[in-house]
Motif scaffolding. Structure first.
Motif, mmCIF file in Angstrom:
data_model
loop_
_atom_site.group_PDB
_atom_site.id
_atom_site.type_symbol
_atom_site.label_atom_id
_atom_site.label_comp_id
_atom_site.label_asym_id
_atom_site.label_seq_id
_atom_site.Cartn_x
_atom_site.Cartn_y
_atom_site.Cartn_z
ATOM 1 N N SER A 60 0.833 -1.206 0.000
ATOM 2 C CA SER A 60 0.000 0.000 0.000
ATOM 3 C C SER A 60 0.863 1.249 0.000
ATOM 4 C CB SER A 60 -0.922 0.009 1.217
ATOM 5 O OG SER A 60 -1.825 -1.070 1.196
ATOM 6 N N ASP A 61 0.362 2.283 -0.663
ATOM 7 C CA ASP A 61 0.946 3.616 -0.590
ATOM 8 C C ASP A 61 0.154 4.437 0.424
ATOM 9 O OD1 ASP A 61 2.912 3.138 -2.547
ATOM 10 O OD2 ASP A 61 1.438 3.466 -4.141
ATOM 11 N N ARG A 66 3.105 -1.428 13.321
ATOM 12 C CA ARG A 66 3.172 -0.522 14.468
ATOM 13 C C ARG A 66 2.840 0.891 13.992
ATOM 14 N NH1 ARG A 66 9.155 -2.284 16.666
ATOM 15 N NH2 ARG A 66 8.675 -4.455 17.184
ATOM 16 N N ARG A 67 2.472 1.739 14.959
ATOM 17 C CA ARG A 67 2.277 3.152 14.652
ATOM 18 C C ARG A 67 3.559 3.917 14.949
ATOM 19 N NH1 ARG A 67 -3.621 5.501 16.066
ATOM 20 N NH2 ARG A 67 -2.666 7.200 14.882
ATOM 21 N N GLU A 68 3.844 4.876 14.100
ATOM 22 C CA GLU A 68 5.103 5.616 14.233
ATOM 23 C C GLU A 68 5.178 6.366 15.554
ATOM 24 O OE1 GLU A 68 7.710 7.934 10.975
ATOM 25 O OE2 GLU A 68 5.851 8.968 11.524
ATOM 26 N N ASP A 69 4.046 6.897 16.036
ATOM 27 C CA ASP A 69 4.041 7.640 17.291
ATOM 28 C C ASP A 69 3.874 6.731 18.504
ATOM 29 O OD1 ASP A 69 1.434 6.857 16.988
ATOM 30 O OD2 ASP A 69 0.578 8.876 16.989
ATOM 31 N N ASP A 128 -7.389 7.438 14.417
ATOM 32 C CA ASP A 128 -6.652 6.448 13.632
ATOM 33 C C ASP A 128 -5.698 7.107 12.640
ATOM 34 O OD1 ASP A 128 -8.008 4.240 14.796
ATOM 35 O OD2 ASP A 128 -9.731 4.623 13.504
ATOM 36 N N MET A 129 -5.749 8.412 12.508
ATOM 37 C CA MET A 129 -4.910 9.104 11.543
ATOM 38 C C MET A 129 -3.459 9.124 12.017
ATOM 39 S SD MET A 129 -5.514 12.712 9.587
ATOM 40 C CE MET A 129 -5.650 13.741 11.026
ATOM 41 N N GLY A 130 -2.548 8.902 11.074
ATOM 42 C CA GLY A 130 -1.131 8.929 11.398
ATOM 43 C C GLY A 130 -0.351 7.998 10.503
ATOM 44 N N ALA A 131 0.928 7.813 10.828
ATOM 45 C CA ALA A 131 1.825 6.970 10.040
ATOM 46 C C ALA A 131 1.879 5.572 10.632
ATOM 47 C CB ALA A 131 3.219 7.578 9.997
ATOM 48 N N TYR A 132 1.716 4.571 9.771
ATOM 49 C CA TYR A 132 1.801 3.166 10.164
ATOM 50 C C TYR A 132 3.064 2.561 9.558
ATOM 51 C CZ TYR A 132 -3.014 3.462 11.817
ATOM 52 O OH TYR A 132 -4.158 3.800 12.500
ATOM 53 N N LEU A 133 3.775 1.751 10.354
ATOM 54 C CA LEU A 133 5.007 1.117 9.916
ATOM 55 C C LEU A 133 4.784 -0.367 9.712
ATOM 56 C CD1 LEU A 133 7.571 2.839 12.326
ATOM 57 C CD2 LEU A 133 6.976 3.499 9.986
ATOM 58 N N CYS A 134 5.122 -0.843 8.517
ATOM 59 C CA CYS A 134 5.124 -2.271 8.206
ATOM 60 C C CYS A 134 6.569 -2.742 8.355
ATOM 61 C CB CYS A 134 4.590 -2.490 6.798
ATOM 62 S SG CYS A 134 5.132 -4.012 6.025
ATOM 63 N N ILE A 135 6.834 -3.619 9.340
ATOM 64 C CA ILE A 135 8.193 -4.053 9.658
ATOM 65 C C ILE A 135 8.342 -5.531 9.299
ATOM 66 C CG2 ILE A 135 9.923 -4.272 11.473
ATOM 67 C CD1 ILE A 135 8.377 -2.077 12.994
ATOM 68 N N ALA A 136 9.312 -5.844 8.433
ATOM 69 C CA ALA A 136 9.565 -7.221 7.995
ATOM 70 C C ALA A 136 10.895 -7.695 8.566
ATOM 71 C CB ALA A 136 9.591 -7.292 6.468
ATOM 72 N N ARG A 155 6.823 2.935 5.522
ATOM 73 C CA ARG A 155 5.955 3.902 6.192
ATOM 74 C C ARG A 155 4.765 4.216 5.300
ATOM 75 N NH1 ARG A 155 5.190 9.513 6.671
ATOM 76 N NH2 ARG A 155 4.966 10.263 8.814
ATOM 77 N N ILE A 156 3.568 4.017 5.865
ATOM 78 C CA ILE A 156 2.325 4.292 5.145
ATOM 79 C C ILE A 156 1.537 5.326 5.947
ATOM 80 C CG2 ILE A 156 0.198 3.321 4.207
ATOM 81 C CD1 ILE A 156 1.630 0.616 4.076
ATOM 82 N N ASP A 157 1.278 6.466 5.352
ATOM 83 C CA ASP A 157 0.576 7.553 6.030
ATOM 84 C C ASP A 157 -0.927 7.448 5.746
ATOM 85 O OD1 ASP A 157 0.396 9.739 7.662
ATOM 86 O OD2 ASP A 157 0.825 11.203 6.102
ATOM 87 N N VAL A 158 -1.713 7.372 6.817
ATOM 88 C CA VAL A 158 -3.168 7.312 6.706
ATOM 89 C C VAL A 158 -3.732 8.683 7.065
ATOM 90 C CG1 VAL A 158 -5.276 6.229 7.576
ATOM 91 C CG2 VAL A 158 -3.217 4.853 7.248
#
Length: 481
Positions: A151-152, A179-182, A224-232, A243-246
């Motif tokens: 996702s972008d 995870r959430r960035e904050d 729910d607004m903010g940056a979400y991190l997909c960690i592999a 980093r995906i910004d919602v």
């Protein structure tokens, strides 16, 4: 053939066969004896299995004794591909090399290892019946995220659903964590594939981390607004993340913590409101006369303070040297592309602050609480549903009204007493039974007489002339005591 020649042949390891056609039987027997006496090659130790990260070099060792004139070959067993024979490289892969330590060990070298190089490698010797042994090469690949399959940044309206996708590759297969960035909680939908988070009490749960390649967010809100991190990660460093910004759009909301603020004339006062809106728009105040306050000047100071979240704003308006024209309703207004909202703050006059702080105010009590910047009227608290709690009564007004009721009662009682035909000054003096004896020569000044006198003299003009005349007589009686 002489014996010495035969003995020399023995010392050489076998008898020469050329020129001995006359002794075919003897020579055949001797050849079998020579072959039996010759030692066959054998492996001294197994090939070690190797695990190597992609991009590194790897070397396999094959240790052989008594190789003699036999040839050793390296073969990639999974593909049945001959790589080397002796000291010669057969394959066209320029990353493959072979070397010999001059004694017993033969090395197969693979440079810049790639995932396709993983597999089983065979060291084989070309005896009459070939002998061989194998070793395994495992190639581990650090995780990486395929952006084209993930996702972008996403923008949607409040209340909608969204699913975030994270596609990762690597060897071993990476695990994915959200995870959430904050570092705030993630409100996950328990009806999704994350069944291990399931709870019977609710269809949603707040978690710090959410596993899996998909993250389902249902009925999103501004929280729910903010940056979400997909960690592999797969145990091969380094781990990677995307980093995906919602972004969530919603109508402005205005919250007023104090609906009513009191201030003495001539003092400064600050009123405030809290705004939540995205995207951000125009925030401003409107005066009681309808004029908008957009910027600070000599009279008004406007401040906008960004909140803990980017969609939050704290608005403050300081009114300097409050005058009567400043009293009234002030509107806190917020507008953005989604719409607008406003709330009202009322500024009221609590009276002029006396120059002597110990002086009594008009209500008849000392206002010890009056200080610059402190509202004289308690604030009205507003909830997020915009339902106001009932306003509290003002202490100043209560004391003033109580004092007026007390004066009115004294005046009514004194008027009734003075209207009696047989009223004498003795009735206003304390009776001997109700007061203790006083020293000789002292005078009695009845508290009831003093109260009646002050009430009559302070009574408004609506009382009759008779009351004023009787009050005058009462004063003369008081002075004669």
């Amino acid at each position: 053939m002489s014996l010495s020649g035969m003995e020399g042949g023995r010392r050489g390891g076998c008898l020469p066969l050329a020129g001995m056609a006359w002794a075919v039987l003897v020579s055949s027997t001797l050849l079998l004896v020579c072959d039996a006496a010759k030692e066959m090659p054998y492996f001294l130790e197994p090939i070690s299995n190797v695990t190597v990260p992609a991009g590194r070099d790897v070397r396999l060792a094959c240790v052989v004794d008594h190789l003699s004139n036999y040839k050793l070959a390296w073969i990639q067993q999974d593909r049945s591909a001959i790589l080397t024979v002796g000291n010669h490289v057969i394959t066209r892969n320029d990353r493959i090399g072979v070397s010999h330590d001059g004694h017993r060990t033969w090395y197969l070298t693979i440079k810049d290892v790639r995932p396709g190089d993983a597999g089983t490698y065979m060291c084989q010797i070309n005896t009459a019946t070939a002998i061989s042994q194998t070793g395994h090469v495992s190639v581990v690949v650090p995780p990486y995220i395929k952006d084209e399959m993930s996702s972008d940044d996403v923008t949607l309206q409040e209340g909608m659903d969204v699913t975030l996708v994270c596609s990762a590759r690597g060897s071993p297969v990476p695990s994915i964590m959200w995870r959430r960035e904050d570092k705030s909680d993630i409100r996950v939908n328990l009806t999704s594939t994350n069944t291990h988070l399931r709870a019977s009490a609710s269809s949603h749960a707040l978690v710090k981390e959410a596993p899996g390649p998909l993250l389902h967010l249902s009925k999103v809100s501004r929280t729910d607004m903010g940056a979400y991190l997909c960690i592999a990660s797969n145990g091969v460093p380094p781990s990677v993340s995307k980093r995906i910004d919602v972004v969530i759009r919603f109508l402005p909301t205005v919250y007023v913590p104090h609906q009513l603020v009191g201030v003495p004339l001539g003092q400064d006062v600050t009123i405030e409101c809290y705004i939540e809106a995205w995207p951000k728009g125009l925030n401003y105040w409107k005066r009681p006369n309808g004029i908008e306050i957009l910027h600070s000047d000599d009279k008004y100071e406007v401040k906008e303070v960004e909140g803990s979240q980017k969609y939050k704003t704290h608005m403050l308006l300081t009114i300097q040297r409050v005058s009567k024209s400043d009293i009234g309703k002030y509107n806190c207004i917020a507008n953005n592309s989604q719409g607008g909202a406003e709330q009202v703050v009322r500024v009221s006059d609590t009276g002029v602050v006396p120059s002597n702080r110990n002086a009594l105010n008009k209500g008849g009590f000392e206002n010890k609480e009056s200080s610059v910047g402190k509202p004289a009227i308690p604030a009205v608290n507003w909830s997020k549903t915009n339902e106001a709690t009932p306003p509290l009564k003002n202490d100043f007004e209560e004391h003033r009204k109580a004092s007026q009721r007390s004066q009115t009662t004294h005046q009514q009682q004194t008027t009734k007493m003075l209207q009696k035909p047989n009223l004498g000054f003795e009735s206003l003096l304390p009776s001997p039974s109700s007061s203790s004896p006083s020293p000789r020569g002292s005078r009695y000044r009845s508290p009831a007489l003093l109260a009646s006198l002050s009430s009559l003299l302070a009574s408004p003009s609506r009382h009759s002339h008779r009351s004023w005349f009787l009050g005058f007589l009462l004063l003369l009686g008081f002075l004669s005591l």
